[in-house]
Motif scaffolding. Structure first.
Motif, PDB file in Angstrom:
ATOM      1  N   GLY A  39       0.741  -1.246   0.000  1.00  0.00           N
ATOM      2  CA  GLY A  39       0.000   0.000   0.000  1.00  0.00           C
ATOM      3  C   GLY A  39       0.774   1.303   0.000  1.00  0.00           C
ATOM      4  O   GLY A  39       0.175   2.369   0.017  1.00  0.00           O
ATOM      5  N   GLY A  40       2.108   1.262   0.003  1.00  0.00           N
ATOM      6  CA  GLY A  40       2.908   2.455  -0.211  1.00  0.00           C
ATOM      7  C   GLY A  40       3.193   3.345   0.986  1.00  0.00           C
ATOM      8  O   GLY A  40       3.835   4.387   0.840  1.00  0.00           O
ATOM      9  N   ALA A  41       2.752   2.956   2.182  1.00  0.00           N
ATOM     10  CA  ALA A  41       2.960   3.806   3.353  1.00  0.00           C
ATOM     11  C   ALA A  41       4.244   3.439   4.090  1.00  0.00           C
ATOM     12  O   ALA A  41       4.757   2.332   3.967  1.00  0.00           O
ATOM     13  CB  ALA A  41       1.769   3.708   4.302  1.00  0.00           C
ATOM     14  N   LYS A  42       4.718   4.393   4.896  1.00  0.00           N
ATOM     15  CA  LYS A  42       5.942   4.179   5.676  1.00  0.00           C
ATOM     16  C   LYS A  42       5.642   3.830   7.130  1.00  0.00           C
ATOM     17  O   LYS A  42       6.565   3.674   7.923  1.00  0.00           O
ATOM     18  CB  LYS A  42       6.816   5.429   5.616  1.00  0.00           C
ATOM     19  CG  LYS A  42       6.185   6.667   6.244  1.00  0.00           C
ATOM     20  CD  LYS A  42       7.073   7.893   6.101  1.00  0.00           C
ATOM     21  CE  LYS A  42       6.399   9.134   6.672  1.00  0.00           C
ATOM     22  NZ  LYS A  42       7.205  10.337   6.452  1.00  0.00           N
ATOM     23  N   VAL A  43       4.377   3.698   7.495  1.00  0.00           N
ATOM     24  CA  VAL A  43       3.983   3.520   8.892  1.00  0.00           C
ATOM     25  C   VAL A  43       3.563   2.076   9.179  1.00  0.00           C
ATOM     26  O   VAL A  43       3.202   1.332   8.279  1.00  0.00           O
ATOM     27  CB  VAL A  43       2.823   4.476   9.255  1.00  0.00           C
ATOM     28  CG1 VAL A  43       3.274   5.925   9.181  1.00  0.00           C
ATOM     29  CG2 VAL A  43       1.618   4.246   8.360  1.00  0.00           C
ATOM     30  N   GLY A  44       3.610   1.700  10.456  1.00  0.00           N
ATOM     31  CA  GLY A  44       3.104   0.419  10.926  1.00  0.00           C
ATOM     32  C   GLY A  44       3.781  -0.782  10.291  1.00  0.00           C
ATOM     33  O   GLY A  44       4.949  -0.734   9.899  1.00  0.00           O
ATOM     34  N   LEU A  45       3.014  -1.881  10.191  1.00  0.00           N
ATOM     35  CA  LEU A  45       3.544  -3.090   9.575  1.00  0.00           C
ATOM     36  C   LEU A  45       3.869  -2.839   8.105  1.00  0.00           C
ATOM     37  O   LEU A  45       4.783  -3.452   7.548  1.00  0.00           O
ATOM     38  CB  LEU A  45       2.545  -4.241   9.697  1.00  0.00           C
ATOM     39  CG  LEU A  45       2.211  -4.720  11.110  1.00  0.00           C
ATOM     40  CD1 LEU A  45       1.300  -5.951  11.059  1.00  0.00           C
ATOM     41  CD2 LEU A  45       3.466  -5.021  11.922  1.00  0.00           C
ATOM     42  N   MET A  46       3.143  -1.916   7.493  1.00  0.00           N
ATOM     43  CA  MET A  46       3.405  -1.582   6.092  1.00  0.00           C
ATOM     44  C   MET A  46       4.841  -1.099   5.911  1.00  0.00           C
ATOM     45  O   MET A  46       5.558  -1.563   5.019  1.00  0.00           O
ATOM     46  CB  MET A  46       2.417  -0.522   5.602  1.00  0.00           C
ATOM     47  CG  MET A  46       0.973  -0.995   5.583  1.00  0.00           C
ATOM     48  SD  MET A  46      -0.179   0.333   5.160  1.00  0.00           S
ATOM     49  CE  MET A  46       0.105   0.459   3.395  1.00  0.00           C
ATOM     50  N   GLY A  47       5.260  -0.176   6.736  1.00  0.00           N
ATOM     51  CA  GLY A  47       6.615   0.337   6.651  1.00  0.00           C
ATOM     52  C   GLY A  47       7.654  -0.715   6.979  1.00  0.00           C
ATOM     53  O   GLY A  47       8.712  -0.778   6.340  1.00  0.00           O
ATOM     54  N   LEU A  48       7.348  -1.553   7.959  1.00  0.00           N
ATOM     55  CA  LEU A  48       8.303  -2.592   8.360  1.00  0.00           C
ATOM     56  C   LEU A  48       8.550  -3.608   7.256  1.00  0.00           C
ATOM     57  O   LEU A  48       9.696  -3.978   6.981  1.00  0.00           O
ATOM     58  CB  LEU A  48       7.811  -3.301   9.626  1.00  0.00           C
ATOM     59  CG  LEU A  48       7.853  -2.476  10.907  1.00  0.00           C
ATOM     60  CD1 LEU A  48       7.158  -3.230  12.046  1.00  0.00           C
ATOM     61  CD2 LEU A  48       9.286  -2.141  11.282  1.00  0.00           C
ATOM     62  N   VAL A  49       7.488  -4.096   6.610  1.00  0.00           N
ATOM     63  CA  VAL A  49       7.666  -5.093   5.557  1.00  0.00           C
ATOM     64  C   VAL A  49       8.412  -4.490   4.373  1.00  0.00           C
ATOM     65  O   VAL A  49       9.292  -5.126   3.786  1.00  0.00           O
ATOM     66  CB  VAL A  49       6.318  -5.749   5.144  1.00  0.00           C
ATOM     67  CG1 VAL A  49       5.412  -4.792   4.387  1.00  0.00           C
ATOM     68  CG2 VAL A  49       6.554  -7.006   4.320  1.00  0.00           C
ATOM     69  N   ALA A  50       8.093  -3.250   4.030  1.00  0.00           N
ATOM     70  CA  ALA A  50       8.773  -2.588   2.910  1.00  0.00           C
ATOM     71  C   ALA A  50      10.247  -2.370   3.218  1.00  0.00           C
ATOM     72  O   ALA A  50      11.123  -2.675   2.385  1.00  0.00           O
ATOM     73  CB  ALA A  50       8.090  -1.264   2.591  1.00  0.00           C
ATOM     74  N   ASP A  51      10.546  -1.832   4.395  1.00  0.00           N
ATOM     75  CA  ASP A  51      11.942  -1.573   4.768  1.00  0.00           C
ATOM     76  C   ASP A  51      12.761  -2.856   4.801  1.00  0.00           C
ATOM     77  O   ASP A  51      13.910  -2.883   4.358  1.00  0.00           O
ATOM     78  CB  ASP A  51      12.017  -0.875   6.123  1.00  0.00           C
ATOM     79  CG  ASP A  51      11.586   0.588   6.060  1.00  0.00           C
ATOM     80  OD1 ASP A  51      11.584   1.165   4.953  1.00  0.00           O
ATOM     81  OD2 ASP A  51      11.258   1.144   7.126  1.00  0.00           O
TER      82      ASP A  51
END
Length: 193
Positions: A39-51
């Protein structure tokens, strides 16, 4: 399978294990050479999986609605960030870019996204695998409820079997890679349309 879409919370959740699972998922996808679509966000689990995927050398594509991008939650370090006009466009684009789908722990948005994708699969719009990463039993109640929908004749067993539940990213990704879509028609014959 070249890419997986990950649906997950914009919050880290109450259990630190959720964050560890997001990191493990991102790393495992990068290790396997799978592109992460999310989903393109830098916050929460979204940011963690992307990073985690990026840190492990993986490719990450984010798809974010313009309204959320303006709220400054966009992850600016991705391989590619696509900004779209609406949540509907976001889901359609993520589905287009992905060969399968994983739901990590999350809230209403995560559930809405994964259930829409499952519905599209039931209707034969795609034959892509859908799985839940069931960390610390997060999705145990949902799995029981889905079994109940079969018991109550609202969901066919073959459609329930389209959803995979696993406790570890490696196990889930292996199951998704081995997935073969069922051959079954939606049971419209029971109803006059």
């Amino acid at each position: 399978m070249r890419s997986l879409c990950v649906f997950c919370g914009s919050s880290p959740g109450a259990d630190p294990g959720y964050g560890r699972a997001a990191v493990a998922t991102g790393k495992e996808m990068a290790r396997r050479g799978l592109t992460l679509v999310y989903g393109g966000a830098k916050v929460g689990l979204m940011g963690l999986v992307a990073d985690a995927a990026l840190d492990a050398g993986g490719e990450v594509i984010g798809v974010l609605p313009e309204a959320l991008s303006r709220k400054e939650i966009a992850h600016t370090g991705l391989t590619r960030l696509e900004v779209v006009g609406s949540m509907h466009e976001r889901k359609a684009r993520m589905a287009e870019l992905s060969d399968g789908f994983i739901a990590l722990p999350g809230g209403a948005g995560t559930l809405e996204e994964v259930f829409e994708i499952w519905t599209w699969g039931q209707l034969g719009f795609h034959g892509k695998p859908v799985g839940f990463l069931n960390i610390a039993g997060y999705y145990d109640g949902l799995a029981r409820f889905l079994d109940h929908t079969v018991d109550q004749a609202f969901v066919k067993p073959v459609h329930r079997q389209m959803l995979t539940f696993a406790d570890h990213p490696e196990t889930l990704i292996d199951a998704l890679a081995a997935y073969a879509p069922p051959v079954a028609e939606k049971w419209l014959e029971r109803f006059e349309l």
